[in-house]
Design a protein around this motif. Sequence first.
Motif, PDB file in Angstrom:
ATOM      1  N   ASN A   1      70.620 -57.352  -1.696  1.00 34.73           N
ATOM      2  CA  ASN A   1      71.739 -57.915  -2.466  1.00 34.73           C
ATOM      3  C   ASN A   1      72.098 -59.322  -1.999  1.00 34.73           C
ATOM      4  OD1 ASN A   1      71.906 -55.607  -4.039  1.00 34.73           O
ATOM      5  ND2 ASN A   1      73.486 -54.669  -2.767  1.00 34.73           N
ATOM      6  N   ALA A   2      72.113 -59.524  -0.686  1.00 33.56           N
ATOM      7  CA  ALA A   2      72.443 -60.846  -0.140  1.00 33.56           C
ATOM      8  C   ALA A   2      71.373 -61.870  -0.518  1.00 33.56           C
ATOM      9  CB  ALA A   2      72.610 -60.768   1.372  1.00 33.56           C
ATOM     10  N   CYS A   3      70.119 -61.463  -0.467  1.00 33.83           N
ATOM     11  CA  CYS A   3      69.030 -62.373  -0.845  1.00 33.83           C
ATOM     12  C   CYS A   3      69.066 -62.686  -2.334  1.00 33.83           C
ATOM     13  CB  CYS A   3      67.682 -61.795  -0.442  1.00 33.83           C
ATOM     14  SG  CYS A   3      67.341 -61.922   1.333  1.00 33.83           S
ATOM     15  N   ASP A   4      69.367 -61.693  -3.157  1.00 33.97           N
ATOM     16  CA  ASP A   4      69.493 -61.935  -4.598  1.00 33.97           C
ATOM     17  C   ASP A   4      70.597 -62.947  -4.890  1.00 33.97           C
ATOM     18  OD1 ASP A   4      67.424 -60.277  -5.456  1.00 33.97           O
ATOM     19  OD2 ASP A   4      68.742 -58.561  -5.840  1.00 33.97           O
ATOM     20  N   LEU A   5      71.727 -62.788  -4.215  1.00 34.30           N
ATOM     21  CA  LEU A   5      72.836 -63.720  -4.417  1.00 34.30           C
ATOM     22  C   LEU A   5      72.470 -65.124  -3.922  1.00 34.30           C
ATOM     23  CD1 LEU A   5      75.727 -64.251  -5.322  1.00 34.30           C
ATOM     24  CD2 LEU A   5      76.492 -63.523  -3.051  1.00 34.30           C
TER      25      LEU A   5
ATOM     26  N   ARG B   1      70.230 -66.835  -6.430  1.00 33.07           N
ATOM     27  CA  ARG B   1      70.975 -67.307  -7.593  1.00 33.07           C
ATOM     28  C   ARG B   1      71.817 -68.539  -7.268  1.00 33.07           C
ATOM     29  NH1 ARG B   1      73.040 -62.839  -8.886  1.00 33.07           N
ATOM     30  NH2 ARG B   1      75.147 -63.061  -8.137  1.00 33.07           N
ATOM     31  N   THR B   2      72.560 -68.491  -6.164  1.00 37.11           N
ATOM     32  CA  THR B   2      73.445 -69.619  -5.863  1.00 37.11           C
ATOM     33  C   THR B   2      72.666 -70.871  -5.452  1.00 37.11           C
ATOM     34  OG1 THR B   2      73.832 -68.897  -3.580  1.00 37.11           O
ATOM     35  CG2 THR B   2      75.425 -68.168  -5.248  1.00 37.11           C
ATOM     36  N   ALA B   3      71.547 -70.702  -4.766  1.00 35.04           N
ATOM     37  CA  ALA B   3      70.736 -71.872  -4.391  1.00 35.04           C
ATOM     38  C   ALA B   3      70.116 -72.507  -5.630  1.00 35.04           C
ATOM     39  CB  ALA B   3      69.662 -71.483  -3.375  1.00 35.04           C
ATOM     40  N   THR B   4      69.658 -71.689  -6.549  1.00 36.50           N
ATOM     41  CA  THR B   4      69.102 -72.209  -7.806  1.00 36.50           C
ATOM     42  C   THR B   4      70.180 -72.954  -8.590  1.00 36.50           C
ATOM     43  OG1 THR B   4      67.488 -70.406  -7.913  1.00 36.50           O
ATOM     44  CG2 THR B   4      67.938 -71.593  -9.965  1.00 36.50           C
TER      45      THR B   4
ATOM     46  N   THR C   1      64.228 -66.466  -0.637  1.00 35.91           N
ATOM     47  CA  THR C   1      65.148 -65.328  -0.690  1.00 35.91           C
ATOM     48  C   THR C   1      64.747 -64.366  -1.808  1.00 35.91           C
ATOM     49  OG1 THR C   1      66.732 -66.669  -1.959  1.00 35.91           O
ATOM     50  CG2 THR C   1      67.124 -66.449   0.415  1.00 35.91           C
ATOM     51  N   GLU C   2      64.236 -64.906  -2.905  1.00 33.93           N
ATOM     52  CA  GLU C   2      63.740 -64.041  -3.977  1.00 33.93           C
ATOM     53  C   GLU C   2      62.533 -63.239  -3.485  1.00 33.93           C
ATOM     54  OE1 GLU C   2      62.779 -64.457  -8.672  1.00 33.93           O
ATOM     55  OE2 GLU C   2      61.851 -65.971  -7.383  1.00 33.93           O
ATOM     56  N   THR C   3      61.640 -63.898  -2.774  1.00 34.98           N
ATOM     57  CA  THR C   3      60.456 -63.223  -2.237  1.00 34.98           C
ATOM     58  C   THR C   3      60.844 -62.167  -1.208  1.00 34.98           C
ATOM     59  OG1 THR C   3      59.120 -65.189  -2.639  1.00 34.98           O
ATOM     60  CG2 THR C   3      58.247 -63.587  -1.065  1.00 34.98           C
ATOM     61  N   ALA C   4      61.812 -62.487  -0.352  1.00 35.43           N
ATOM     62  CA  ALA C   4      62.255 -61.513   0.655  1.00 35.43           C
ATOM     63  C   ALA C   4      62.808 -60.257  -0.018  1.00 35.43           C
ATOM     64  CB  ALA C   4      63.308 -62.139   1.566  1.00 35.43           C
ATOM     65  N   ALA C   5      63.620 -60.446  -1.051  1.00 33.75           N
ATOM     66  CA  ALA C   5      64.156 -59.285  -1.777  1.00 33.75           C
ATOM     67  C   ALA C   5      63.024 -58.471  -2.389  1.00 33.75           C
ATOM     68  CB  ALA C   5      65.135 -59.745  -2.852  1.00 33.75           C
ATOM     69  N   ASP C   6      62.030 -59.141  -2.948  1.00 36.67           N
ATOM     70  CA  ASP C   6      60.887 -58.438  -3.535  1.00 36.67           C
ATOM     71  C   ASP C   6      60.122 -57.638  -2.483  1.00 36.67           C
ATOM     72  OD1 ASP C   6      61.484 -59.438  -6.026  1.00 36.67           O
ATOM     73  OD2 ASP C   6      59.892 -60.958  -6.019  1.00 36.67           O
ATOM     74  N   PHE C   7      59.893 -58.242  -1.312  1.00 38.04           N
ATOM     75  CA  PHE C   7      59.177 -57.537  -0.238  1.00 38.04           C
ATOM     76  C   PHE C   7      59.922 -56.269   0.158  1.00 38.04           C
ATOM     77  CE2 PHE C   7      56.279 -60.822  -0.109  1.00 38.04           C
ATOM     78  CZ  PHE C   7      55.509 -60.921   1.037  1.00 38.04           C
ATOM     79  N   LEU C   8      61.234 -56.368   0.256  1.00 38.26           N
ATOM     80  CA  LEU C   8      62.026 -55.197   0.634  1.00 38.26           C
ATOM     81  C   LEU C   8      62.024 -54.143  -0.468  1.00 38.26           C
ATOM     82  CD1 LEU C   8      65.030 -56.913   2.429  1.00 38.26           C
ATOM     83  CD2 LEU C   8      63.212 -55.545   3.490  1.00 38.26           C
ATOM     84  N   LEU C   9      62.122 -54.586  -1.704  1.00 41.16           N
ATOM     85  CA  LEU C   9      62.141 -53.637  -2.823  1.00 41.16           C
ATOM     86  C   LEU C   9      60.867 -52.809  -2.895  1.00 41.16           C
ATOM     87  CD1 LEU C   9      63.769 -55.800  -5.619  1.00 41.16           C
ATOM     88  CD2 LEU C   9      64.661 -53.647  -4.710  1.00 41.16           C
ATOM     89  N   ARG C  10      59.753 -53.417  -2.566  1.00 37.00           N
ATOM     90  CA  ARG C  10      58.489 -52.678  -2.646  1.00 37.00           C
ATOM     91  C   ARG C  10      58.038 -52.147  -1.284  1.00 37.00           C
ATOM     92  NH1 ARG C  10      56.501 -58.063  -4.014  1.00 37.00           N
ATOM     93  NH2 ARG C  10      55.294 -58.869  -2.280  1.00 37.00           N
ATOM     94  N   SER C  11      58.919 -52.234  -0.289  1.00 32.88           N
ATOM     95  CA  SER C  11      58.636 -51.719   1.055  1.00 32.88           C
ATOM     96  C   SER C  11      57.350 -52.293   1.642  1.00 32.88           C
ATOM     97  CB  SER C  11      58.564 -50.194   1.053  1.00 32.88           C
ATOM     98  OG  SER C  11      59.782 -49.649   0.608  1.00 32.88           O
ATOM     99  N   SER C  12      57.189 -53.602   1.473  1.00 32.12           N
ATOM    100  CA  SER C  12      56.009 -54.263   2.027  1.00 32.12           C
ATOM    101  C   SER C  12      56.000 -54.124   3.547  1.00 32.12           C
ATOM    102  CB  SER C  12      56.013 -55.748   1.666  1.00 32.12           C
ATOM    103  OG  SER C  12      55.015 -56.435   2.386  1.00 32.12           O
TER     104      SER C  12
ATOM    105  N   LYS D   1      79.848 -75.046  -1.520  1.00 34.00           N
ATOM    106  CA  LYS D   1      80.557 -74.119  -0.625  1.00 34.00           C
ATOM    107  C   LYS D   1      80.091 -72.682  -0.877  1.00 34.00           C
ATOM    108  CE  LYS D   1      85.222 -72.850   0.829  1.00 34.00           C
ATOM    109  NZ  LYS D   1      85.578 -71.497   0.463  1.00 34.00           N
ATOM    110  N   GLU D   2      79.990 -72.301  -2.139  1.00 31.78           N
ATOM    111  CA  GLU D   2      79.523 -70.965  -2.493  1.00 31.78           C
ATOM    112  C   GLU D   2      78.089 -70.749  -2.019  1.00 31.78           C
ATOM    113  OE1 GLU D   2      80.027 -70.950  -6.722  1.00 31.78           O
ATOM    114  OE2 GLU D   2      82.163 -70.526  -6.612  1.00 31.78           O
ATOM    115  N   CYS D   3      77.263 -71.772  -2.173  1.00 32.59           N
ATOM    116  CA  CYS D   3      75.875 -71.668  -1.748  1.00 32.59           C
ATOM    117  C   CYS D   3      75.791 -71.495  -0.227  1.00 32.59           C
ATOM    118  CB  CYS D   3      75.094 -72.903  -2.192  1.00 32.59           C
ATOM    119  SG  CYS D   3      73.329 -72.787  -1.839  1.00 32.59           S
TER     120      CYS D   3
END
Length: 108
Positions: A9-13, A16-19, A48-59, A91-93
């Motif tokens: 969740n943190a990586c997804d956020l 999004r905020t960095a983009t 961060t998108e890649t990290a979330a993907d790695f975790l989602l698929r239990s790489s 600031k949000e980023c």
Amino acid sequence: MPMMKDCINACDLAHRTATEAAIHGMQQGGDLANWELVQLLLDTADITETAADFLLRSSRQYTSLLRVTAEIADKCADACEKLAPIDLRMKECAESCRRAATQCRKVL
């Protein structure tokens, strides 16, 4: 595992905020459009998108990636914090990148 879900969740956020911050910076111009900053924002969004993907698929390779993700997210947070007093988007980023870095380290 709750720590992994929090990290995803943190990586997804952060993604999004960095983009959004990169696009915002290019639209605003000035210090917000500094190429090194925009490049760092886009690098952070990608990793961060890649990290979330790695975790989602239990790489099995996630630990190495999370170390690098935390390092880059912290660099991005540092850069955004410098502009946070003049720009809410930065600031949000900064906050979301710092949270992603912290969550990545917790999973390690």
